[in-house]
Design a protein around this motif. Structure first.
Motif, PDB file in Angstrom:
ATOM      1  N   SER A 139       0.837  -1.196   0.000  1.00  0.00           N
ATOM      2  CA  SER A 139       0.000   0.000   0.000  1.00  0.00           C
ATOM      3  C   SER A 139       0.871   1.245   0.000  1.00  0.00           C
ATOM      4  N   ALA A 174       2.002   9.951  -2.444  1.00  0.00           N
ATOM      5  CA  ALA A 174       1.751  10.034  -3.884  1.00  0.00           C
ATOM      6  C   ALA A 174       2.916  10.656  -4.628  1.00  0.00           C
ATOM      7  N   ARG A 190      -8.343   4.423   4.216  1.00  0.00           N
ATOM      8  CA  ARG A 190      -7.044   5.037   4.506  1.00  0.00           C
ATOM      9  C   ARG A 190      -5.877   4.236   3.930  1.00  0.00           C
ATOM     10  N   ARG A 246      -4.050   3.487   0.856  1.00  0.00           N
ATOM     11  CA  ARG A 246      -4.034   4.161  -0.433  1.00  0.00           C
ATOM     12  C   ARG A 246      -4.247   3.184  -1.589  1.00  0.00           C
ATOM     13  N   GLU A 264      -7.943   2.810  -1.968  1.00  0.00           N
ATOM     14  CA  GLU A 264      -8.532   4.043  -2.487  1.00  0.00           C
ATOM     15  C   GLU A 264      -8.297   4.159  -3.997  1.00  0.00           C
TER      16      GLU A 264
END
Length: 342
Positions: free
Chosen positions: A155, A159, A199, A201, A204
């Motif tokens: 994960s 970014a 949470r 990533r 998501e």
């Protein structure tokens, strides 16, 4: 037969006699590839000093200790990840790698941060699977400020690349899962979505890619709002049972986070296994069984050997670079399994 001499050793290795002597004596000013070449030559000709060369080469190899933090120990996937990492560390010949693997039973951000800080204090690099949270981010930034490289495993944590990442392109994973529903479902319908925790990533980005495919290629499907399983099988079973009860016409279910065993249990107890398209993750024993009996249609999995190889070699390179500003992020290709290619 004549006993091989130091000249024979040097000639076979393609080095000078002086270099062969330096390897035999354990001198420090010899490059690792040269040491390995001389050792291989000694093995091939039966050189009398082979044992000494092996011992001195072992002593001269760089020694690294890496910390690894994974999620709950009762989850088979993370046991498979740990096994792959240990096997890769043991297979590295140029350096000695010791892995200290810990598991997070308590996933609270404060506990994650405290465990990361404690483990990093005794390691050369840290590799961690965790959710994104300001408390965790602050701890990892502190670790990196000490010159200890941090790697996000599975994960992504940043970014913009401040933290090296080893894992999948999760946006592509989501779009691939959506493509599967679009092409396998007999007709458009409702698709349920189970996530572990937004949470993370990876989850998501997974959902983002999933929805983007349907907007672009299959708008006739109805995507239900995602339900969080909080990485718990019990919660996943409850959420799945609720979905099946509230939506008798459910066409598909996408399990984009933890809790797959709970999902499979719910499908079987409600006798809905095999009646809808279900896409899940990884390739644990229960996933294999579900693929074979039809409870699961498709599973998208990490290539664990490749994942471990990139993680261990990335940490070695980051530590050996002595603080050089370089990215060691590696995106590994994902695997897809159905009952037909197990």
């Amino acid at each position: 037969m004549k006993r091989p001499t130091i000249r024979d050793l040097a000639d076979t290795a393609g080095v000078s006699i002086a270099t062969a002597n330096r390897v035999l004596s354990g001198a420090e000013n010899v490059r690792t590839p040269t040491r390995e070449k001389v050792q291989a030559a000694a093995e091939s000709i039966g050189f009398y000093g082979l044992g000494a060369i092996q011992a001195r080469n072992a002593a001269a190899r760089p020694k690294y200790r890496f910390g690894v933090i994974l999620l709950q120990p009762h989850r088979p996937f993370y046991q498979l990840v740990a096994r792959a990492l240990l096997q890769e560390a043991a297979a590295i010949e140029a350096v000695d790698v010791e892995l200290k693997i810990e598991y997070l039973e308590d996933l609270a951000p404060q506990n994650t941060a405290a465990r990361a800080l404690a483990l990093a204090s005794e390691c050369d690099a840290l590799c961690i699977t965790t959710a994104v949270h300001p408390v965790v981010t602050q701890a990892l930034e502190e670790i990196q400020s000490r010159g200890i490289p941090v790697f996000a495993l599975i994960s992504q944590l940043a970014a913009t690349g401040q933290i090296h990442y080893i894992g999948l392109d999760n946006w592509k994973v989501g779009r691939t899962a959506a493509w599967a529903f679009d092409h396998i479902c007999k007709k458009p319908g409702k698709i349920g979505l189970l996530m572990g925790n937004p949470r993370y990533r990876n989850q998501e980005m997974n959902e983002t890619g999933f929805r983007s495919y349907f907007r672009e290629h299959a708008p006739e499907f109805l995507l239900l709002e995602p339900l969080s399983t909080f990485e718990s099988s019990a919660v996943a079973q409850e959420m799945t049972e609720r979905l099946l009860d509230q939506h008798n016409d459910l066409a598909g279910l996408y399990v984009a986070g933890g809790g797959i065993s709970g999902v499979l249990a719910a499908l079987r107890t409600t006798e809905r296994a095999g009646t809808l398209v279900v896409v899940g993750y990884e390739l644990m024993d229960n996933v294999k069984s579900a693929l074979l009996d039809g409870a699961l249609t498709l599973s998208i999995a990490h290539p664990l050997e490749r994942l471990a190889d990139e993680a261990v070699k990335g940490m070695i390179a980051a530590v050996a670079s002595k603080g050089a500003q370089a990215s060691y992020t590696k995106i590994v290709p994902f695997e897809m399994y159905t009952r037909e290619n197990l």
